[in-house]
Motif scaffolding. Structure first.
Motif, PDB file in Angstrom:
ATOM      1  N   THR A   1       0.863  -1.169   0.000  1.00  0.00           N
ATOM      2  CA  THR A   1       0.000   0.000   0.000  1.00  0.00           C
ATOM      3  C   THR A   1       0.901   1.221   0.000  1.00  0.00           C
ATOM      4  N   ARG A   2       0.614   2.192  -0.870  1.00  0.00           N
ATOM      5  CA  ARG A   2       1.622   3.210  -1.232  1.00  0.00           C
ATOM      6  C   ARG A   2       1.271   4.609  -0.756  1.00  0.00           C
ATOM      7  N   TRP A   3       2.312   5.316  -0.327  1.00  0.00           N
ATOM      8  CA  TRP A   3       2.288   6.770  -0.153  1.00  0.00           C
ATOM      9  C   TRP A   3       3.355   7.312  -1.082  1.00  0.00           C
ATOM     10  N   ALA A   4       2.927   8.073  -2.073  1.00  0.00           N
ATOM     11  CA  ALA A   4       3.809   8.425  -3.196  1.00  0.00           C
ATOM     12  C   ALA A   4       4.972   9.312  -2.777  1.00  0.00           C
ATOM     13  N   THR A   5       6.164   8.941  -3.225  1.00  0.00           N
ATOM     14  CA  THR A   5       7.347   9.799  -3.081  1.00  0.00           C
ATOM     15  C   THR A   5       7.991  10.061  -4.436  1.00  0.00           C
ATOM     16  N   HIS A   6       8.035   9.050  -5.303  1.00  0.00           N
ATOM     17  CA  HIS A   6       8.584   9.213  -6.650  1.00  0.00           C
ATOM     18  C   HIS A   6       7.506   8.782  -7.650  1.00  0.00           C
ATOM     19  N   GLY A   7       7.043   9.738  -8.430  1.00  0.00           N
ATOM     20  CA  GLY A   7       5.993   9.429  -9.380  1.00  0.00           C
ATOM     21  C   GLY A   7       4.619   9.623  -8.769  1.00  0.00           C
ATOM     22  N   LYS A   8       3.731  10.264  -9.512  1.00  0.00           N
ATOM     23  CA  LYS A   8       2.393  10.556  -9.001  1.00  0.00           C
ATOM     24  C   LYS A   8       1.621   9.259  -8.756  1.00  0.00           C
ATOM     25  N   PRO A   9       0.604   9.290  -7.910  1.00  0.00           N
ATOM     26  CA  PRO A   9      -0.233   8.107  -7.717  1.00  0.00           C
ATOM     27  C   PRO A   9      -0.903   7.697  -9.036  1.00  0.00           C
ATOM     28  N   SER A  10      -0.700   6.473  -9.450  1.00  0.00           N
ATOM     29  CA  SER A  10      -1.290   5.954 -10.687  1.00  0.00           C
ATOM     30  C   SER A  10      -1.200   4.442 -10.663  1.00  0.00           C
ATOM     31  N   ASP A  11      -1.931   3.799 -11.570  1.00  0.00           N
ATOM     32  CA  ASP A  11      -1.831   2.347 -11.675  1.00  0.00           C
ATOM     33  C   ASP A  11      -0.402   1.936 -12.025  1.00  0.00           C
ATOM     34  N   ALA A  12       0.209   2.657 -12.970  1.00  0.00           N
ATOM     35  CA  ALA A  12       1.556   2.293 -13.423  1.00  0.00           C
ATOM     36  C   ALA A  12       2.579   2.435 -12.310  1.00  0.00           C
ATOM     37  N   ASN A  13       2.418   3.440 -11.467  1.00  0.00           N
ATOM     38  CA  ASN A  13       3.389   3.664 -10.395  1.00  0.00           C
ATOM     39  C   ASN A  13       3.107   2.842  -9.142  1.00  0.00           C
ATOM     40  N   SER A  14       1.995   2.127  -9.141  1.00  0.00           N
ATOM     41  CA  SER A  14       1.668   1.281  -7.987  1.00  0.00           C
ATOM     42  C   SER A  14       2.630   0.103  -7.900  1.00  0.00           C
ATOM     43  N   HIS A  15       2.812  -0.391  -6.700  1.00  0.00           N
ATOM     44  CA  HIS A  15       3.589  -1.610  -6.468  1.00  0.00           C
ATOM     45  C   HIS A  15       2.622  -2.799  -6.461  1.00  0.00           C
ATOM     46  N   PRO A  16       3.108  -4.004  -6.642  1.00  0.00           N
ATOM     47  CA  PRO A  16       4.486  -4.439  -6.877  1.00  0.00           C
ATOM     48  C   PRO A  16       4.990  -4.049  -8.266  1.00  0.00           C
ATOM     49  N   HIS A  17       6.317  -3.907  -8.355  1.00  0.00           N
ATOM     50  CA  HIS A  17       6.963  -3.627  -9.623  1.00  0.00           C
ATOM     51  C   HIS A  17       7.726  -4.861 -10.095  1.00  0.00           C
ATOM     52  N   THR A  18       7.925  -4.920 -11.399  1.00  0.00           N
ATOM     53  CA  THR A  18       8.658  -6.050 -11.989  1.00  0.00           C
ATOM     54  C   THR A  18       9.705  -5.519 -12.954  1.00  0.00           C
ATOM     55  N   ASP A  19      10.563  -6.431 -13.369  1.00  0.00           N
ATOM     56  CA  ASP A  19      11.446  -6.109 -14.495  1.00  0.00           C
ATOM     57  C   ASP A  19      10.641  -6.314 -15.778  1.00  0.00           C
ATOM     58  N   GLU A  20      11.248  -6.064 -16.929  1.00  0.00           N
ATOM     59  CA  GLU A  20      10.471  -6.146 -18.173  1.00  0.00           C
ATOM     60  C   GLU A  20      10.117  -7.574 -18.562  1.00  0.00           C
ATOM     61  N   THR A  21      10.766  -8.576 -17.970  1.00  0.00           N
ATOM     62  CA  THR A  21      10.398  -9.970 -18.255  1.00  0.00           C
ATOM     63  C   THR A  21       9.240 -10.443 -17.378  1.00  0.00           C
ATOM     64  N   HIS A  22       8.917  -9.658 -16.358  1.00  0.00           N
ATOM     65  CA  HIS A  22       7.857  -9.990 -15.393  1.00  0.00           C
ATOM     66  C   HIS A  22       8.169 -11.269 -14.612  1.00  0.00           C
TER      67      HIS A  22
END
Length: 610
Positions: free
Chosen positions: A72-93
């Protein structure tokens, strides 16, 4: 200042992750998401906004699997958005990461990774981590994580999964809190204990520079260099109900009502049986060290800073030691004058406040003895300080602090009295008198809470105004600052606090017909002067509510529009009572405006980044 959870076991992980995130949503609620190993590989669902939005998505696209991570996120880098939400992956997923903290050198790392041909899909610093791990992976996820974090500079608590090794969950802590929960055939990670209480009471608390490798049946602890370590398991004795609303409409209201218990608990065991002397067995400071203190620096942020303003009055009045107050984010950058005879007191509810932790380290670097006042045993600040006074307020879920603040005041009073005992600046009789007054505070708070309907009526009135001002002198001014902050942060009404004597130096220009002004008038020594300032406000059309003791109600009604009476106590202890009134004012004003009381916009509970 985000919240992370992780699970590996034999149950379906989705429900466990979502329930854990609900307990952590106070840490941030710009967005939320989970990643789960399913029969189709590593799958991610995430959503902008509150956790409820994620739950709605999962209803249409459930993730079935027995290992996963959530955020659950409180934004520090990048505005709140679906794309900036976690979890994050590399490009291979194939690699997924959740992260609480900030990677300070992420732009430099991102440029390097992009030069290597890697592509990014978000604006966050966290996505860099997943790419680093993917780059370093050579068949061993633990070693890949260890190599990746060597490139990272900043604060991070991580949960890491890879599709290549679905039987492992890797967790790392560096300057952001992380807890490991131990179960039977299942194990957990979480940013805070409440996220795990429903499933286990047995935990490890990771220290900075440590990591854990979780499987279904085991947890291995090691340093980030790979050296295995042992750690005593802690059994948490909190009642899980304390993390729930307990029948109250909001956590904040529940926590306001818990203050009498928090006062009693914080005082418990810190007085002799007769209640005439302070006993602080947890302190390591010797009497010689205490007698050699030449000055005190109180460093904190936000509400804890306001508690420190009251603490300054208590220490100077009782122990006769000069005290400075510093906002933690400013402390390091003003080159404070610190000597071995300086006592630095850092105050933090969570014990993880990044700026306050940095100030603690600055104090240490300059040779000061550091005392921490915190609500969380085992927190970073508690571990790094030379001495710790734990406030026993219990879990505080609402973003707007109430019982943590007042418990900090109680802790300051106890410590100031202890200094006075050792240094001989107060007589035994006077110390016993003050302790007796302190022991009456819980019952006096209860009497204030019984009159909350009167406070509610006035709060509904001020909710119709755009601006409001608080006035006070001495510790009333300290309380005015905290009262103003409470109103601003949950009602969004513009509010300012002023030292009453400063009105004529410019502030009176802001007073116009009908503007609400709340005057704290509890300090006998300056009461006449405060009344004079109130008359200045009335002459300009301001509408004044006074908070005072019952014995002054009739006289004050000649000068003000309304009065709220609080029980009589010693002047130095009055903040522990008057603030309860203004907490309720803020709460009911927010309620009248239809705001989310527990989760005010743009704010998070624990500020673990600078």
């Amino acid at each position: 200042m985000c919240g992370i959870v992780g699970y590996i076991g034999n149950q379906n992980s989705q429900g466990i992750l979502v329930e854990g995130l609900k307990k952590l949503e106070y840490r941030g609620y710009d967005s939320a998401g989970i990643a789960v190993f399913t029969k189709d590989g590593l799958q991610i669902v995430k959503s902008l906004g509150r956790l409820a939005n994620l739950e709605n998505k999962l209803e249409g696209h459930p993730l079935v699997g027995s290992a996963g991570i959530g955020h659950t996120r409180w934004a520090t880098h990048g505005k709140p958005s679906d794309a900036n939400s976690h979890p994050h992956t590399d490009e291979t997923h194939k690699f997924s990461v959740v992260h609480n903290g900030i990677i300070e050198n992420y732009l430099e790392l991102k440029e390097q990774l992009m030069a290597e041909g890697r592509h990014f899909s978000s604006e966050t610093d966290t996505e860099v981590i997943s790419h680093l791990i993917a780059r370093e992976y050579d068949g061993d996820i633990v070693k890949a994580v260890q190599k990746a974090i060597q490139f990272m500079r900043g604060a991070f608590a991580l949960g890491v999964l890879t599709e290549y090794e679905p039987d492992k969950l890797v967790a790392v802590r560096q300057a952001s809190p992380l807890i490991i929960g131990l179960g039977d055939g299942e194990n957990f990670i979480g940013s805070d204990i409440p996220a795990l209480l429903e499933y286990t009471r047995n935990v490890y608390i990771l220290n900075d520079g440590e990591m854990a490798v979780l499987s279904r049946d085991a947890v291995e602890l090691m340093t980030i260099e790979g050296n295995f370590i042992s750690r005593e398991m802690i059994t948490v004795d909190w009642d899980a109900v304390t993390a729930e609303k307990g029948g109250y409409e909001h956590f904040m209201l529940k926590e306001i009502h818990e203050q009498p218990k928090a006062y009693r608990d914080t005082m418990l065991g810190r007085m002799n049986p007769e209640g005439t002397k302070v006993i602080l067995p947890e302190l390591k400071m010797t009497e010689e060290q205490i007698k050699n203190i030449k000055n005190v620096q109180i460093v904190a942020c936000g509400t804890a800073y306001h508690a420190g303003l009251v603490g300054r009055n208590l220490i100077e009045s009782l122990a006769r030691i000069p005290v400075e107050n510093d906002i933690a984010s400013e402390y390091r950058y003003r080159s404070p004058i610190v000597t071995p005879e300086t006592l630095v007191i850092v105050v933090s509810q969570s014990g993880e406040t990044a700026d306050t932790l940095a100030a603690l380290r600055e104090g240490h670097a300059n040779g000061a003895h550091v005392l921490a006042i915190t609500n969380v045993v085992g927190s970073s600040i508690a571990r790094e300080a030379d001495d710790v006074l734990v406030t026993l307020a219990g879990p505080e879920i609402a973003v707007a602090s109430t019982k943590a603040y007042t418990s900090q005041i109680i802790a300051f009073a106890l410590f100031a009295l202890y200094l006075a005992e050792v240094r001989g600046t107060q007589s035994e009789k006077e110390i016993a008198h003050i302790l007796a007054a302190m022991q009456s505070l819980p019952e006096q708070v209860e009497s204030i809470l019984e009159k909350k309907d009167d406070i509610k009526a006035y709060a509904e009135h001020i909710s119709k105004h755009e601006h409001l001002f608080y006035l006070g002198r001495g510790v009333d001014y300290a309380v005015a600052q905290e009262s103003s902050l409470k109103l601003k942060e949950i009602s969004y009404i513009h509010s300012e606090a002023y030292a009453a004597g400063e009105l004529k130096h410019g502030t009176l220009a802001l007073i116009e017909e009908g503007v609400p002004v709340i005057a704290l008038a509890t300090q006998e020594a300056v009461l006449e002067k405060t009344v004079s300032n109130i008359k200045e406000v009335k002459a300009r059309g301001g509408e004044v509510l006074a908070i005072t003791h019952q014995e002054h109600v009739n006289d004050l009604l000649k000068s003000v529009d309304r009065v709220i009476a609080i029980p009589k106590t010693l002047p130095m202890l009055t903040p522990a009572l008057s603030i309860v009134t203004t907490q309720l004012l803020a709460y009911y004003a927010s309620l009248a405006l239809g705001h989310d009381v527990d989760k005010p916009r743009n704010l998070a509970k624990s500020v673990t980044v600078e």
